[in-house]
Scaffold this active site. Structure first.
Site, PDB file in Angstrom:
ATOM      1  N   CYS A 134       0.830  -1.015  -0.127  1.00 49.75           N
ATOM      2  CA  CYS A 134       0.072   0.097   0.014  1.00 49.75           C
ATOM      3  C   CYS A 134       1.128   1.208  -0.060  1.00 49.75           C
ATOM      4  CB  CYS A 134      -0.932   0.167   1.408  1.00 49.75           C
ATOM      5  SG  CYS A 134      -1.970   1.658   1.268  1.00 49.75           S
ATOM      6  N   CYS A 137      -0.612   4.189   2.034  1.00 48.66           N
ATOM      7  CA  CYS A 137      -0.452   4.025   3.428  1.00 48.66           C
ATOM      8  C   CYS A 137       0.909   4.185   4.025  1.00 48.66           C
ATOM      9  CB  CYS A 137      -0.883   2.464   3.944  1.00 48.66           C
ATOM     10  SG  CYS A 137      -2.483   1.939   3.184  1.00 48.66           S
ATOM     11  N   ASP A 138       2.011   3.522   3.222  1.00 50.52           N
ATOM     12  CA  ASP A 138       3.311   3.625   3.527  1.00 50.52           C
ATOM     13  C   ASP A 138       4.323   4.523   2.756  1.00 50.52           C
ATOM     14  OD1 ASP A 138       2.331   1.788   5.245  1.00 50.52           O
ATOM     15  OD2 ASP A 138       2.731  -0.048   4.203  1.00 50.52           O
TER      16      ASP A 138
END
Ligand code: NAP
Length: 306
Positions: A134, A137-138
């Site tokens: 992701c 997200c990261d």
């Protein structure tokens, strides 16, 4: 039994929550079992530019929040839990969430699909220590670092382009000699000077100490092996349908996607399907939302016919 609901919807992506909007407006008082991680794949997307009604685009998580609120405004009950067991082949269906059991006359399965893994040494070991599926997200953890994205589809190209916001260098590694991503997204990628595309190459191992430091690569044309230093590896190699919890009670294709007539009807009365858990061809937010609408209308008519 006085605790039997008209309908339970399992899944909370565009398919499940659109089904909830329709079911709630039909006064069926739907219960959505949303999963502990609710919202589906759009929660890990940035700008969605192809969902009608948003000329400037909308961030995936914002779109999902909106659909969730819309469903709740009409009376949908939503619980953020995972289904642990389900019994469908009976007049009153049972949906187990741990020790709690919910009963319903009808069920819509809209559990979507999850990211595919490479299944190579180091992938699990360095999960969250440089390996991720992701970028949204990261990605911010890789500011001023070097990252690799694996895959050749729209997701890989989208993630690689997104990661250039943070990383100094982004490699896109694909196993074949051409990408399958749409041309417009490829053009954006190739126009980005931070990106280098490596074709005909497979990732054989994730290397590191406490975190990812490099990848072992194999060129499947020249048969050469090499090591590529990197701080991160983002997986973008497709998805696996979330059907394991069904325990083969519904018909599945060889890839474990649900098989449904008209994309809606399963082989069991009162059990309907919507979205990516069945649709392995289009897999768009808008097609999933449309499928949720179809499933809810179908379920409503089926309930009326009882
Ligand atoms: P996809 O189109 O199925 O592409 C998966 C990619 O991963 C393919 O290039 C495939 O290689 C590669 N791959 C699969 N297994 C692999 C393995 N074990 N090792 C190495 N490579 C592997 O999946 P996706 O990119 O997630 O897209 C899914 C759907 O969502 C598509 O319909 C796409 O158009 C849509 N989507 C749209 C957008 C957008 O419009 N903004 C964004 C993301 C996704 P091969 O090419 O060799 O098969």
């Amino acid at each position: 039994m006085d605790n039997v609901r008209e309908i339970i919807i399992i899944g909370s992506g565009p398919a499940g929550l659109t089904a909830a909007v329709y079911a709630a407006r039909a006064r069926l008082n739907p219960l959505v079992i949303a999963g502990t991680v609710w919202g589906g794949q759009l929660m890990t997307t940035t700008l969605v530019e192809n969902y009608p009604g948003f000329p400037e685009g909308i961030d995936g998580p914002d779109l999902m929040e909106n659909i969730r609120k819309q469903a709740e405004n009409f009376g949908t009950e939503i619980i953020n839990e995972d289904v642990t067991k389900i019994l469908l082949n009976q007049e009153i269906k049972e949906v187990h969430v741990g020790s709690k059991v919910y009963y319903a006359k009808s069920v819509i399965v809209a559990t979507g699909a999850s990211p595919r893994m490479l299944s190579i040494p180091g992938e699990q070991e360095f999960w969250t220590k440089g390996v991720s599926s992701c970028a949204t997200c990261d990605g911010a953890f890789f500011r001023n670092k070097v990252v690799v994205v694996v895959g050749g589809g729209d997701s890989a190209v989208e993630e690689a382009t997104f990661l250039t916001r943070f990383a100094t260098k982004v490699y896109l590694i694909h196993r074949r000699d051409e990408l399958r991503a749409s041309k417009i997204m490829q053009e954006r990628l190739f126009g980005n000077e931070k990106v280098e595309v490596i074709l005909n190459t497979e990732i054989k191992e994730v290397l590191g100490t406490t975190k990812v430091t490099a990848l072992k690569l194999f060129n499947n044309v020249t048969n050469e092996e090499s090591e590529l230093p990197t701080d991160g590896l983002f997986l973008a190699i497709g998805h696996i349908p979330n059907t394991a919890f069904l325990d083969e009670q519904l018909e599945l294709n060889p890839e474990k996607y649900l098989i449904a007539d008209h994309g809606v009807y399963t082989g069991i009365d009162g059990v309907f399907v919507a979205g990516d858990v069945e649709d392995h061809i289009y897999r768009q937010a808008i097609t999933a939302a449309g499928a949720g609408c179809k499933a809810a209308i179908t379920a409503e008519r089926w309930l009326q016919s009882l």
